[in-house]
Write a protein that holds these residues in place. Structure first.
Motif, PDB file in Angstrom:
ATOM      1  N   THR A   1      34.911  18.665  20.528  1.00  0.00           N
ATOM      2  CA  THR A   1      34.764  17.332  21.098  1.00  0.00           C
ATOM      3  C   THR A   1      33.364  17.185  21.690  1.00  0.00           C
ATOM      4  N   PRO A   2      32.793  15.982  21.679  1.00  0.00           N
ATOM      5  CA  PRO A   2      31.391  15.813  22.083  1.00  0.00           C
ATOM      6  C   PRO A   2      31.126  15.989  23.568  1.00  0.00           C
ATOM      7  N   GLU A   3      32.127  15.727  24.424  1.00  0.00           N
ATOM      8  CA  GLU A   3      31.903  15.852  25.863  1.00  0.00           C
ATOM      9  C   GLU A   3      31.835  17.323  26.268  1.00  0.00           C
ATOM     10  N   ARG A   4      31.019  17.617  27.270  1.00  0.00           N
ATOM     11  CA  ARG A   4      30.963  18.969  27.834  1.00  0.00           C
ATOM     12  C   ARG A   4      31.522  18.913  29.249  1.00  0.00           C
ATOM     13  N   PHE A   5      32.603  19.669  29.472  1.00  0.00           N
ATOM     14  CA  PHE A   5      33.237  19.695  30.792  1.00  0.00           C
ATOM     15  C   PHE A   5      32.873  20.965  31.571  1.00  0.00           C
ATOM     16  N   TRP A   6      32.587  22.064  30.868  1.00  0.00           N
ATOM     17  CA  TRP A   6      32.232  23.316  31.530  1.00  0.00           C
ATOM     18  C   TRP A   6      30.769  23.269  31.951  1.00  0.00           C
ATOM     19  N   ASN A   7      30.458  24.042  32.985  1.00  0.00           N
ATOM     20  CA  ASN A   7      29.076  24.155  33.433  1.00  0.00           C
ATOM     21  C   ASN A   7      28.937  25.409  34.278  1.00  0.00           C
ATOM     22  N   GLY A   8      28.018  26.278  33.902  1.00  0.00           N
ATOM     23  CA  GLY A   8      27.817  27.501  34.666  1.00  0.00           C
ATOM     24  C   GLY A   8      28.890  28.538  34.384  1.00  0.00           C
ATOM     25  N   ALA A   9      28.972  29.519  35.267  1.00  0.00           N
ATOM     26  CA  ALA A   9      29.901  30.633  35.072  1.00  0.00           C
ATOM     27  C   ALA A   9      31.349  30.186  35.222  1.00  0.00           C
ATOM     28  N   MET A  10      32.214  30.719  34.366  1.00  0.00           N
ATOM     29  CA  MET A  10      33.644  30.431  34.455  1.00  0.00           C
ATOM     30  C   MET A  10      34.277  31.310  35.530  1.00  0.00           C
ATOM     31  N   VAL A  11      35.441  30.890  36.012  1.00  0.00           N
ATOM     32  CA  VAL A  11      36.137  31.640  37.050  1.00  0.00           C
ATOM     33  C   VAL A  11      37.221  32.510  36.418  1.00  0.00           C
ATOM     34  N   ARG A  12      37.586  33.574  37.119  1.00  0.00           N
ATOM     35  CA  ARG A  12      38.635  34.482  36.645  1.00  0.00           C
ATOM     36  C   ARG A  12      39.973  33.751  36.716  1.00  0.00           C
ATOM     37  N   PRO A  13      40.747  33.739  35.627  1.00  0.00           N
ATOM     38  CA  PRO A  13      41.987  32.956  35.630  1.00  0.00           C
ATOM     39  C   PRO A  13      43.142  33.600  36.389  1.00  0.00           C
ATOM     40  N   ASN A  14      43.020  34.907  36.688  1.00  0.00           N
ATOM     41  CA  ASN A  14      44.051  35.611  37.446  1.00  0.00           C
ATOM     42  C   ASN A  14      43.416  36.847  38.081  1.00  0.00           C
ATOM     43  N   PRO A  15      43.824  37.219  39.298  1.00  0.00           N
ATOM     44  CA  PRO A  15      43.185  38.362  39.970  1.00  0.00           C
ATOM     45  C   PRO A  15      43.717  39.723  39.547  1.00  0.00           C
ATOM     46  N   GLY A  16      44.693  39.768  38.642  1.00  0.00           N
ATOM     47  CA  GLY A  16      45.276  41.046  38.234  1.00  0.00           C
ATOM     48  C   GLY A  16      44.269  41.955  37.557  1.00  0.00           C
ATOM     49  N   ARG A  17      44.618  43.248  37.492  1.00  0.00           N
ATOM     50  CA  ARG A  17      43.707  44.207  36.864  1.00  0.00           C
ATOM     51  C   ARG A  17      43.702  44.010  35.346  1.00  0.00           C
ATOM     52  N   VAL A  18      42.565  44.294  34.735  1.00  0.00           N
ATOM     53  CA  VAL A  18      42.426  44.170  33.283  1.00  0.00           C
ATOM     54  C   VAL A  18      43.104  45.375  32.621  1.00  0.00           C
ATOM     55  N   THR A  19      44.034  45.100  31.729  1.00  0.00           N
ATOM     56  CA  THR A  19      44.743  46.171  31.032  1.00  0.00           C
ATOM     57  C   THR A  19      44.281  46.327  29.586  1.00  0.00           C
TER      58      THR A  19
ATOM     59  N   GLY B   1      40.793  38.385  23.291  1.00  0.00           N
ATOM     60  CA  GLY B   1      40.837  37.933  24.668  1.00  0.00           C
ATOM     61  C   GLY B   1      40.863  39.096  25.634  1.00  0.00           C
ATOM     62  N   VAL B   2      41.207  38.796  26.877  1.00  0.00           N
ATOM     63  CA  VAL B   2      41.317  39.787  27.947  1.00  0.00           C
ATOM     64  C   VAL B   2      42.709  39.657  28.559  1.00  0.00           C
ATOM     65  N   ASP B   3      43.374  40.799  28.802  1.00  0.00           N
ATOM     66  CA  ASP B   3      44.701  40.799  29.410  1.00  0.00           C
ATOM     67  C   ASP B   3      44.607  41.198  30.882  1.00  0.00           C
ATOM     68  N   TYR B   4      45.299  40.411  31.730  1.00  0.00           N
ATOM     69  CA  TYR B   4      45.371  40.693  33.163  1.00  0.00           C
ATOM     70  C   TYR B   4      46.822  40.980  33.521  1.00  0.00           C
ATOM     71  N   ALA B   5      47.108  42.185  34.005  1.00  0.00           N
ATOM     72  CA  ALA B   5      48.468  42.529  34.414  1.00  0.00           C
ATOM     73  C   ALA B   5      48.720  41.982  35.810  1.00  0.00           C
ATOM     74  N   ALA B   6      49.847  41.294  35.968  1.00  0.00           N
ATOM     75  CA  ALA B   6      50.210  40.711  37.265  1.00  0.00           C
ATOM     76  C   ALA B   6      51.705  40.444  37.266  1.00  0.00           C
ATOM     77  N   PRO B   7      52.312  40.358  38.440  1.00  0.00           N
ATOM     78  CA  PRO B   7      53.754  40.103  38.498  1.00  0.00           C
ATOM     79  C   PRO B   7      54.120  38.741  37.916  1.00  0.00           C
ATOM     80  N   THR B   8      55.315  38.654  37.394  1.00  0.00           N
ATOM     81  CA  THR B   8      55.823  37.369  36.910  1.00  0.00           C
ATOM     82  C   THR B   8      55.777  36.339  38.039  1.00  0.00           C
ATOM     83  N   GLY B   9      55.258  35.178  37.712  1.00  0.00           N
ATOM     84  CA  GLY B   9      55.146  34.110  38.703  1.00  0.00           C
ATOM     85  C   GLY B   9      53.799  34.030  39.385  1.00  0.00           C
ATOM     86  N   SER B  10      52.911  35.014  39.127  1.00  0.00           N
ATOM     87  CA  SER B  10      51.565  34.955  39.708  1.00  0.00           C
ATOM     88  C   SER B  10      50.816  33.750  39.142  1.00  0.00           C
ATOM     89  N   PRO B  11      49.963  33.113  39.943  1.00  0.00           N
ATOM     90  CA  PRO B  11      49.305  31.880  39.480  1.00  0.00           C
ATOM     91  C   PRO B  11      48.267  32.147  38.393  1.00  0.00           C
TER      92      PRO B  11
END
Length: 295
Positions: free
Chosen positions: A152-170, A191-201
């Protein structure tokens, strides 16, 4: 000097000097109106996204054409200050070595050679139970494929992206796998996998529009509950194996906004978030997008 005609014959040396001076002036003028191109990162490796920024000299210039190895064409979008940008993805399946990036347009053509470094990716051995290898529905694959093709022509991202979950990378990006003892030739962990408890944001890594919502109940038996975010200009995030989905298709989200929770739906060995990042249809390493980002 011929006094009858008033004509002074030019010497061969004078003619040659004049031609060289004219050539130098023409070359200077050509350089003045040639594209200035900056490619980053300067020393890329497999999985990196290459940012090609083109500076035009004239205001209102038309976007140039950008191709890779004289074959694959990539979309070009305007930036501020008479600049344009193309994003070129690489992956573990890209042959390392010299890449040729060609920029063509009203201000001439430029061919730039970029060295793409090889990279060692870990290997895993996975044993699938009978029936697991054939999981996935046509509806699921078609929806995900259509999502990956979005530009799509619009750009919504800008700069560094944020981590989508704080869990450890497995599981890191690019892992190669053997399934039941057979090497998956065209497979890599997208992709990257983040291990975290069920229900973590789970939060959105960048601003964007929700372009895909898929649920197990709708046939997403491989990916599980899925959310796809269109960050614009061919940059897309996909979050899979979710427990709960908190957004709808068409919603607009900001960086860091909750979109659902960690789960273990679909083909999953335990609760975790899989974050895949696609650029122009190719799964790239998300880590550089978090560490340095792009303008």
């Amino acid at each position: 000097m011929n006094y009858l005609t008033g004509y002074r014959p030019f010497s061969r040396r004078a003619v040659l000097a004049g031609l060289l001076a004219g050539s130098a002036s023409w070359a200077w003028a050509s350089r003045a109106y040639a594209y200035d191109v900056v490619i980053s990162p300067a020393n890329p490796q497999l999985g990196d996204t290459l940012s090609v920024i083109i500076q035009a000299s004239q205001p209102g210039a038309a976007p140039p054409v950008v191709t890779l190895n004289h074959s694959t064409r990539y979309p070009v979008f305007p930036l501020s200050g008479n600049r344009f940008r193309a994003l070129i993805p690489t992956s573990p399946l890209t042959p390392p070595g010299t890449l040729t990036i060609q920029v063509m347009g009203d201000e001439g053509n430029r061919n730039l050679a970029v060295g793409l470094r090889n990279r060692s990716f870990p290997t895993q051995r996975i044993t699938l139970r009978p029936g697991q290898a054939s999981l996935g529905t046509p509806h699921e694959f078609e929806r995900v494929a259509a999502f990956r093709d979005l530009v799509t022509p619009e750009r919504f991202w800008n700069g560094a992206m944020v981590r989508p979950n704080p869990g450890r990378v497995t599981t890191v990006y690019g892992v190669r796998r053997y399934y039941n003892g057979v090497f998956a030739q065209d497979y890599y962990h997208r992709g990257v996998d983040y291990a975290a408890p069920t229900g973590s944001p789970v939060v959105s890594p960048a601003a964007g529009r929700i372009a895909l919502v898929g649920r197990v109940s709708e046939g997403f038996e491989l990916h599980g509950n899925t959310v796809g975010i269109d960050h614009g200009q061919g940059v897309l995030s996909i979050m899979i194996h979710l427990h709960r989905i908190d957004v709808n298709e068409g919603d607009f989200v900001q960086a860091g906004q909750g979109i659902g929770t960690v789960g273990s739906t679909g083909i999953s060995t335990g609760p975790h978030l899989h974050w895949g990042l696609y650029v122009n249809g190719i799964s790239v390493d998300p880590v550089p997008w978090r560490e340095r980002g792009f303008e």
